[in-house]
Design a protein around this motif. Structure first.
Motif, PDB file in Angstrom:
ATOM      1  N   ALA A 102       0.804  -1.230   0.000  1.00 23.98           N
ATOM      2  CA  ALA A 102       0.000   0.000   0.000  1.00 23.98           C
ATOM      3  C   ALA A 102       0.835   1.276   0.000  1.00 23.98           C
ATOM      4  CB  ALA A 102      -0.938  -0.003   1.212  1.00 23.98           C
ATOM      5  N   VAL A 103       2.097   1.197   0.413  1.00 23.16           N
ATOM      6  CA  VAL A 103       2.918   2.405   0.499  1.00 23.16           C
ATOM      7  C   VAL A 103       4.184   2.221  -0.334  1.00 23.16           C
ATOM      8  CG1 VAL A 103       2.050   3.051   2.770  1.00 23.16           C
ATOM      9  CG2 VAL A 103       4.052   1.563   2.611  1.00 23.16           C
ATOM     10  N   PRO A 104       4.804   3.322  -0.758  1.00 25.17           N
ATOM     11  CA  PRO A 104       6.037   3.211  -1.548  1.00 25.17           C
ATOM     12  C   PRO A 104       7.172   2.600  -0.736  1.00 25.17           C
ATOM     13  CG  PRO A 104       5.105   5.428  -1.693  1.00 25.17           C
ATOM     14  CD  PRO A 104       4.365   4.717  -0.600  1.00 25.17           C
ATOM     15  N   LEU A 105       8.213   2.197  -1.435  1.00 24.48           N
ATOM     16  CA  LEU A 105       9.419   1.693  -0.796  1.00 24.48           C
ATOM     17  C   LEU A 105      10.070   2.806   0.019  1.00 24.48           C
ATOM     18  CD1 LEU A 105      10.795  -0.072  -3.975  1.00 24.48           C
ATOM     19  CD2 LEU A 105       9.687  -1.214  -2.047  1.00 24.48           C
ATOM     20  N   TYR A 106      10.650   2.448   1.155  1.00 24.22           N
ATOM     21  CA  TYR A 106      11.307   3.481   1.955  1.00 24.22           C
ATOM     22  C   TYR A 106      12.809   3.454   1.717  1.00 24.22           C
ATOM     23  CZ  TYR A 106      12.682  -0.056   5.471  1.00 24.22           C
ATOM     24  OH  TYR A 106      13.222  -1.137   6.121  1.00 24.22           O
ATOM     25  N   ASP A 107      13.400   4.621   1.854  1.00 26.22           N
ATOM     26  CA  ASP A 107      14.853   4.766   1.729  1.00 26.22           C
ATOM     27  C   ASP A 107      15.451   4.946   3.123  1.00 26.22           C
ATOM     28  OD1 ASP A 107      15.274   4.807  -1.143  1.00 26.22           O
ATOM     29  OD2 ASP A 107      14.084   6.636  -1.122  1.00 26.22           O
ATOM     30  N   LEU A 108      16.549   4.355   3.334  1.00 29.09           N
ATOM     31  CA  LEU A 108      17.545   3.877   2.406  1.00 29.09           C
ATOM     32  C   LEU A 108      17.395   2.369   2.109  1.00 29.09           C
ATOM     33  CD1 LEU A 108      20.329   4.608   0.969  1.00 29.09           C
ATOM     34  CD2 LEU A 108      21.400   3.988   3.098  1.00 29.09           C
ATOM     35  N   ASP A 109      16.957   1.595   3.089  1.00 27.94           N
ATOM     36  CA  ASP A 109      17.109   0.146   3.029  1.00 27.94           C
ATOM     37  C   ASP A 109      16.295  -0.515   1.926  1.00 27.94           C
ATOM     38  OD1 ASP A 109      18.871   0.343   5.075  1.00 27.94           O
ATOM     39  OD2 ASP A 109      17.546  -0.395   6.627  1.00 27.94           O
ATOM     40  N   GLU A 110      14.980  -0.306   1.915  1.00 28.90           N
ATOM     41  CA  GLU A 110      14.168  -0.955   0.885  1.00 28.90           C
ATOM     42  C   GLU A 110      14.597  -0.516  -0.512  1.00 28.90           C
ATOM     43  OE1 GLU A 110       9.812  -2.454   2.032  1.00 28.90           O
ATOM     44  OE2 GLU A 110       9.960  -0.281   1.952  1.00 28.90           O
ATOM     45  N   GLY A 111      14.893   0.751  -0.669  1.00 24.53           N
ATOM     46  CA  GLY A 111      15.322   1.232  -1.976  1.00 24.53           C
ATOM     47  C   GLY A 111      16.593   0.544  -2.447  1.00 24.53           C
ATOM     48  N   ALA A 112      17.557   0.365  -1.536  1.00 20.29           N
ATOM     49  CA  ALA A 112      18.826  -0.270  -1.906  1.00 20.29           C
ATOM     50  C   ALA A 112      18.629  -1.735  -2.284  1.00 20.29           C
ATOM     51  CB  ALA A 112      19.828  -0.133  -0.761  1.00 20.29           C
ATOM     52  N   PHE A 113      17.877  -2.481  -1.476  1.00 20.34           N
ATOM     53  CA  PHE A 113      17.650  -3.894  -1.771  1.00 20.34           C
ATOM     54  C   PHE A 113      16.905  -4.066  -3.090  1.00 20.34           C
ATOM     55  CE2 PHE A 113      18.619  -4.644   2.725  1.00 20.34           C
ATOM     56  CZ  PHE A 113      19.273  -5.866   2.670  1.00 20.34           C
ATOM     57  N   THR A 114      15.852  -3.297  -3.279  1.00 21.96           N
ATOM     58  CA  THR A 114      15.003  -3.525  -4.446  1.00 21.96           C
ATOM     59  C   THR A 114      15.635  -2.993  -5.724  1.00 21.96           C
ATOM     60  OG1 THR A 114      13.766  -1.514  -3.924  1.00 21.96           O
ATOM     61  CG2 THR A 114      12.884  -3.587  -3.099  1.00 21.96           C
ATOM     62  N   GLU A 115      16.452  -1.950  -5.638  1.00 20.67           N
ATOM     63  CA  GLU A 115      17.162  -1.500  -6.836  1.00 20.67           C
ATOM     64  C   GLU A 115      18.170  -2.559  -7.273  1.00 20.67           C
ATOM     65  OE1 GLU A 115      18.838   0.500 -10.074  1.00 20.67           O
ATOM     66  OE2 GLU A 115      16.850   0.423  -9.153  1.00 20.67           O
ATOM     67  N   ALA A 116      18.837  -3.204  -6.302  1.00 24.66           N
ATOM     68  CA  ALA A 116      19.746  -4.303  -6.654  1.00 24.66           C
ATOM     69  C   ALA A 116      18.978  -5.451  -7.302  1.00 24.66           C
ATOM     70  CB  ALA A 116      20.483  -4.777  -5.407  1.00 24.66           C
ATOM     71  N   THR A 117      17.775  -5.731  -6.800  1.00 23.39           N
ATOM     72  CA  THR A 117      16.947  -6.782  -7.410  1.00 23.39           C
ATOM     73  C   THR A 117      16.523  -6.379  -8.819  1.00 23.39           C
ATOM     74  OG1 THR A 117      16.128  -7.519  -5.260  1.00 23.39           O
ATOM     75  CG2 THR A 117      14.784  -8.060  -7.178  1.00 23.39           C
ATOM     76  N   ARG A 118      16.132  -5.115  -8.998  1.00 21.52           N
ATOM     77  CA  ARG A 118      15.719  -4.653 -10.330  1.00 21.52           C
ATOM     78  C   ARG A 118      16.859  -4.786 -11.330  1.00 21.52           C
ATOM     79  NH1 ARG A 118      16.150  -0.993 -13.886  1.00 21.52           N
ATOM     80  NH2 ARG A 118      17.811   0.025 -12.704  1.00 21.52           N
ATOM     81  N   GLU A 119      18.055  -4.378 -10.918  1.00 18.92           N
ATOM     82  CA  GLU A 119      19.200  -4.471 -11.823  1.00 18.92           C
ATOM     83  C   GLU A 119      19.573  -5.919 -12.098  1.00 18.92           C
ATOM     84  OE1 GLU A 119      22.468  -1.740 -11.040  1.00 18.92           O
ATOM     85  OE2 GLU A 119      21.081  -0.375 -10.005  1.00 18.92           O
ATOM     86  N   MET A 120      19.368  -6.791 -11.128  1.00 16.73           N
ATOM     87  CA  MET A 120      19.610  -8.217 -11.348  1.00 16.73           C
ATOM     88  C   MET A 120      18.678  -8.756 -12.429  1.00 16.73           C
ATOM     89  SD  MET A 120      19.503 -11.254  -8.469  1.00 16.73           S
ATOM     90  CE  MET A 120      21.082 -10.799  -7.752  1.00 16.73           C
ATOM     91  N   LEU A 121      17.413  -8.402 -12.349  1.00 14.50           N
ATOM     92  CA  LEU A 121      16.450  -8.854 -13.347  1.00 14.50           C
ATOM     93  C   LEU A 121      16.745  -8.257 -14.714  1.00 14.50           C
ATOM     94  CD1 LEU A 121      13.192  -8.595 -11.203  1.00 14.50           C
ATOM     95  CD2 LEU A 121      14.143 -10.702 -12.178  1.00 14.50           C
ATOM     96  N   THR A 122      17.143  -6.999 -14.745  1.00 13.73           N
ATOM     97  CA  THR A 122      17.405  -6.324 -16.019  1.00 13.73           C
ATOM     98  C   THR A 122      18.656  -6.858 -16.697  1.00 13.73           C
ATOM     99  OG1 THR A 122      16.344  -4.300 -15.202  1.00 13.73           O
ATOM    100  CG2 THR A 122      17.813  -4.075 -17.094  1.00 13.73           C
ATOM    101  N   SER A 123      19.704  -7.067 -15.900  1.00 14.86           N
ATOM    102  CA  SER A 123      20.989  -7.478 -16.467  1.00 14.86           C
ATOM    103  C   SER A 123      21.103  -8.980 -16.694  1.00 14.86           C
ATOM    104  CB  SER A 123      22.122  -7.034 -15.543  1.00 14.86           C
ATOM    105  OG  SER A 123      22.072  -7.755 -14.309  1.00 14.86           O
ATOM    106  N   GLY A 124      20.337  -9.760 -15.938  1.00 12.96           N
ATOM    107  CA  GLY A 124      20.480 -11.209 -15.998  1.00 12.96           C
ATOM    108  C   GLY A 124      21.672 -11.726 -15.214  1.00 12.96           C
ATOM    109  N   ASP A 125      22.342 -10.840 -14.476  1.00 12.86           N
ATOM    110  CA  ASP A 125      23.476 -11.249 -13.634  1.00 12.86           C
ATOM    111  C   ASP A 125      22.935 -11.616 -12.261  1.00 12.86           C
ATOM    112  OD1 ASP A 125      25.732 -11.576 -12.108  1.00 12.86           O
ATOM    113  OD2 ASP A 125      26.598  -9.610 -12.534  1.00 12.86           O
ATOM    114  N   TYR A 126      22.847 -12.917 -11.982  1.00 15.37           N
ATOM    115  CA  TYR A 126      22.285 -13.391 -10.717  1.00 15.37           C
ATOM    116  C   TYR A 126      23.377 -13.761  -9.707  1.00 15.37           C
ATOM    117  CZ  TYR A 126      17.739 -13.402 -12.942  1.00 15.37           C
ATOM    118  OH  TYR A 126      16.586 -13.003 -13.575  1.00 15.37           O
TER     119      TYR A 126
END
Length: 552
Positions: free
Chosen positions: A45-69
């Motif tokens: 229901a609410v946006p991701l919070y910074d710093l922690d959620e933003g850092a974890f989920t941006e790393a996950t997003r880049e993992m999905l985008t790049s295919g580097d797991y």
């Protein structure tokens, strides 16, 4: 005669009603409903919070985008803060349900649910099903557990594996037969291996230290002693299980990146955190004694009721095991350079079991209800506290930064009439529970926990996030629509990149760049780049988007 008969009937009816209420409060079906409320309601229901959620989920997003797991990245740079398992879980959830807040937080909610399930089966085996349900209710409704269950970070997953490892250790203690207890040993190594893949050495350190102290304390018991402990610790098959789970990824990242992860993660983010404060998260030796009542809300008084019989706990093996578990975690982090509230959760699982086991010791209404009523009183007073803060700052000529002024202004608007009515209704409900003398105090506190969850996550959290994180999300979506070269300037809010759906480097802005920054950095941006014009594209609350253009 008729009057006496009526009185007996009323007493009998009252006893029947009390029995039904007691059965309801110890029903596994109630626990299921509470888990759904505490862990899954409002999950996205609410946006991701910074710093922690933003850092974890941006790393996950880049993992999905790049295919580097193998190697997690954040804004194009390797992120060595944590091992890989949480990113894999978030990526799998996003692939199944779509890349949004709900999917990114779902692994934490599921992990917290499994944590409750593991606790329930352990307590049912060692004590009884009713106590298991009460322990689960207290854990699910405690403030800090419900917070990490709704957060797209690694903590719920780690706590699951730490708790499961401890449960297997005690099951091993109960069963002295090497022919039948091997499974407990192997599963303990499995959970430690998965914990090591989630957050590193902490998942192994605490089970080893606590189990050593516990088995040492049981030297005179036929199931205890150092020989049994050493047999489990030096189990070749156990370590094979651990290595099979943990080593492949650690080897893969070494082959990909060399020793960069090992130097950063083990030396800086583990030894470094204990030796000194990181990112300003310092404390003092009594920090966790202050934070524990807040972590356990609304059950702080329930926990304090255990302390009066602490001496007698040493005579019972289960109690001793649980207290050693909690005290080792408390003492270790009390002397750590970096101190954060959620660290203590590694040792809070045993407290919920102890509280449930000795729930009838809670007999003082003031001890039980003052902590949650103070929390609600604070929430009721919050709008006036903001006004008082502004007055004090003006009275003593305290200069507030631009982003602080913006958030205070937004907070005054967000804490509206509906907010006041809701939190005041919650406080009134607590007062009614305080005065309701028939049910046991622990049962009334469980109901208070449900009220706390409804108000905190249904009323307070959405307004806090509307002030702090909705502007970041909106800025990211605006930048995504504009599709321009975008940089971050002296600001650390990685959820911006998540919502922009692109890597946002942190470098000196150039002509033609879109710049994301905190509003208190606007003047410095103008001073640092006097040869460029700034055109404000978006500004709300603490953040802004600025287009940099060459001066004609």
């Amino acid at each position: 005669m008729d009057s006496a008969t009526d009185s007996l009937k009323n007493v009998a009816a009252s006893g029947i009603a009390a029995g039904r209420f007691q059965r309801l409060m110890t029903s596994p079906w109630l626990l299921i409903l509470v888990v759904a409320l505490s862990f899954f309601w409002q999950l996205g229901a609410v946006p991701l919070y910074d710093l922690d959620e933003g850092a974890f989920t941006e790393a996950t997003r880049e993992m999905l985008t790049s295919g580097d797991y193998i190697t997690p990245h954040k804004d194009g740079e390797p992120r060595y803060d944590k091992p890989v398992l949480i990113y894999w879980l978030q990526a799998a959830s996003a692939e199944l349900f779509g890349f949004d807040e709900f999917a990114l937080r779902l692994p934490s909610a599921i992990a917290a649910t499994l944590w409750i399930a593991g606790l329930w089966f352990f307590v049912r085996r060692c004590l009884d099903a009713r106590t298991a349900t009460v322990a689960g209710l207290a854990m699910a409704l405690s403030l800090q557990v419900s917070l990490i269950a709704k957060a797209a970070v690694a903590d719920a997953v780690l706590n699951l594996f730490i708790a499961l490892a401890f449960f297997e250790i005690y099951r091993y203690f109960l069963d002295p037969d090497p022919k039948t207890n091997r499974g407990f040993v192997l599963r303990a190594y499995l959970w430690m291996g998965l914990g090591f893949l989630t957050k590193g050495p902490v998942a192994v350190f605490f089970p080893l230290v606590v189990s050593f102290l516990f088995f040492l304390s049981e030297m005179g018991h036929p199931n205890g002693g150092l020989r049994r402990w050493l047999r489990a610790v030096f189990s070749p098959l156990g370590w094979l299980v651990f290595l099979a789970v943990a080593v492949p990824w650690y080897l893969a990242i070494y082959l990909d990146d060399g020793d960069g992860f090992f130097r950063s993660f083990f030396l800086q983010h583990n030894l470094g955190r204990f030796d000194s404060a990181m990112q300003g998260h310092s404390g003092f030796p009594g920090y966790y004694l202050v934070m524990l009542p807040i972590i356990l809300l609304p059950f702080s008084g329930w926990f304090l009721s255990l302390l009066k019989d602490l001496r007698n706990a040493w005579s019972d093996p289960l109690d001793r095991f649980l207290w050693i578990w909690f005290l080792v975690v408390l003492l270790f982090f009390s002397f750590s350079g970096t101190q954060l509230p959620h660290y203590l959760l590694y040792g809070c699982t045993p407290l919920f079991i102890l509280m449930a086991r000795y729930r009838e010791r809670l007999t003082n209404r003031w001890l039980a209800f003052v902590p949650p009523m103070l929390l609600f009183a604070l929430m009721v007073a919050l709008p006036w506290l903001l006004e008082a803060f502004v007055y004090v700052a003006a009275r003593f000529d305290i200069t507030l930064k631009a982003h602080q002024v913006a958030m205070i202004g937004s907070g005054r608007f967000a804490l509206d009439f509906q907010y006041g009515v809701a939190v005041l209704a919650g406080l009134v409900a607590l007062l009614l529970l305080w005065g309701w003398s028939r049910p046991a105090l622990w049962a009334r506190l469980v109901l208070a926990g449900a009220i706390q969850t409804l108000v905190v996550f249904g009323v307070l959290v959405p307004r806090v996030f509307d002030v702090m994180q909705v502007p970041v999300k909106e800025a990211g979506l605006v930048a995504k629509t504009l599709d321009m070269p975008t940089v971050v300037y002296r600001t650390s809010m990685p959820s911006f990149s998540v919502y922009r759906d692109a890597v946002t480097p942190s470098r000196t802005p150039e002509a033609g760049d879109l710049v994301f920054l905190r509003v208190d950095k606007l003047d410095r941006l103008a001073r640092d780049l006097p040869g460029l014009n700034q055109t404000l594209v978006y500004r709300r609350g603490p953040v802004a988007l600025v287009m940099m253009e060459a001066i004609q």
